[in-house]
Design an enzyme around this catalytic site. Sequence first.
Site, PDB file in Angstrom:
ATOM      1  N   CYS A   1       0.855  -1.361   0.084  1.00  0.00           N
ATOM      2  CA  CYS A   1      -0.135  -0.057   0.108  1.00  0.00           C
ATOM      3  C   CYS A   1       0.817   1.134  -0.017  1.00  0.00           C
ATOM      4  O   CYS A   1       2.175   1.208  -0.427  1.00  0.00           O
ATOM      5  CB  CYS A   1      -0.969  -0.050   0.942  1.00  0.00           C
TER       6      CYS A   1
ATOM      7  N   ASN B   1       2.293   1.718   4.340  1.00  0.00           N
ATOM      8  CA  ASN B   1       2.470   0.355   4.946  1.00  0.00           C
ATOM      9  C   ASN B   1       2.236   0.288   6.446  1.00  0.00           C
ATOM     10  O   ASN B   1       2.908  -0.243   7.263  1.00  0.00           O
ATOM     11  CB  ASN B   1       4.113  -0.343   4.591  1.00  0.00           C
TER      12      ASN B   1
ATOM     13  N   CYS C   1      -1.544   0.734   7.070  1.00  0.00           N
ATOM     14  CA  CYS C   1      -2.926   0.573   7.342  1.00  0.00           C
ATOM     15  C   CYS C   1      -3.298  -0.831   6.623  1.00  0.00           C
ATOM     16  O   CYS C   1      -3.755  -1.717   7.198  1.00  0.00           O
ATOM     17  CB  CYS C   1      -3.657   1.667   6.912  1.00  0.00           C
ATOM     18  N   ARG C   2      -3.577  -0.649   5.411  1.00  0.00           N
ATOM     19  CA  ARG C   2      -4.247  -1.520   4.271  1.00  0.00           C
ATOM     20  C   ARG C   2      -3.237  -2.997   4.292  1.00  0.00           C
ATOM     21  O   ARG C   2      -3.714  -3.911   4.720  1.00  0.00           O
ATOM     22  CB  ARG C   2      -4.632  -1.163   3.076  1.00  0.00           C
ATOM     23  N   SER C   3      -1.954  -2.767   3.830  1.00  0.00           N
ATOM     24  CA  SER C   3      -1.181  -3.786   3.645  1.00  0.00           C
ATOM     25  C   SER C   3      -0.776  -4.423   4.871  1.00  0.00           C
ATOM     26  O   SER C   3      -0.740  -6.018   4.903  1.00  0.00           O
ATOM     27  CB  SER C   3       0.240  -3.589   2.862  1.00  0.00           C
TER      28      SER C   3
ATOM     29  N   ASP D   1      -7.838   4.064   0.907  1.00  0.00           N
ATOM     30  CA  ASP D   1      -7.019   4.469   1.795  1.00  0.00           C
ATOM     31  C   ASP D   1      -7.839   4.905   3.097  1.00  0.00           C
ATOM     32  O   ASP D   1      -8.374   5.884   2.826  1.00  0.00           O
ATOM     33  CB  ASP D   1      -6.046   5.426   1.284  1.00  0.00           C
TER      34      ASP D   1
END
Length: 164
Positions: free
Chosen positions: A13, A16, A18-20, A127
């Site tokens: 993401c 690195n 939050c999402r990934s 995001d």
Amino acid sequence: MSRPPETSILFVCLGNICRSPMAAGILRSLAATSVRPIRIESAGVGPWHVGKPPDGRAIAAAQRHGIDLTGERAQMIAEVDYRSYDMILAMDRSVLANVLQRAPADATARIGLFRQVAEDVDADVDDPYTGPEDDFETCFVEIEAAAKTLYARLLEPTPEGSDG
Ligand code: 4NP
């Protein structure tokens, strides 16, 4: 019977944090008892949070679902990743464009959009960083659904002779 080959996946993401890391934590938890070994890591395309743990809101969302992200640390995608992972999955299209732009000529990883590869949906995982806390819950649930489909696909038998 021979041991099935390891699959390796790098989720990417922007920051690195939050999402990934959520995607990595979710897939790792799904794969914890898998007969198929899967190496799962995450990275970002931006340098801002390298060495830091995930955003507290991501940690909290994952915790509510029984997943511990406190051991994750942000890192940037590196050139070697393009040769050492089987798959590099970007969380949104702008990250995908960035990942493709950095790809070395000898990249061997399959590079794609996470939800496209996981569940044939041509959509971003948005995001949540600048949004309200609720966005982290929505984001977690969206990633979890896609990760489950991806995991089921990873367990599907591959045609003989394929590198799967
Ligand atoms: P992520 O979210 O890409 O899901 O980790 C973000 C985290 C930090 C920033 C942007 C997005 N940032 O600009 O610092």
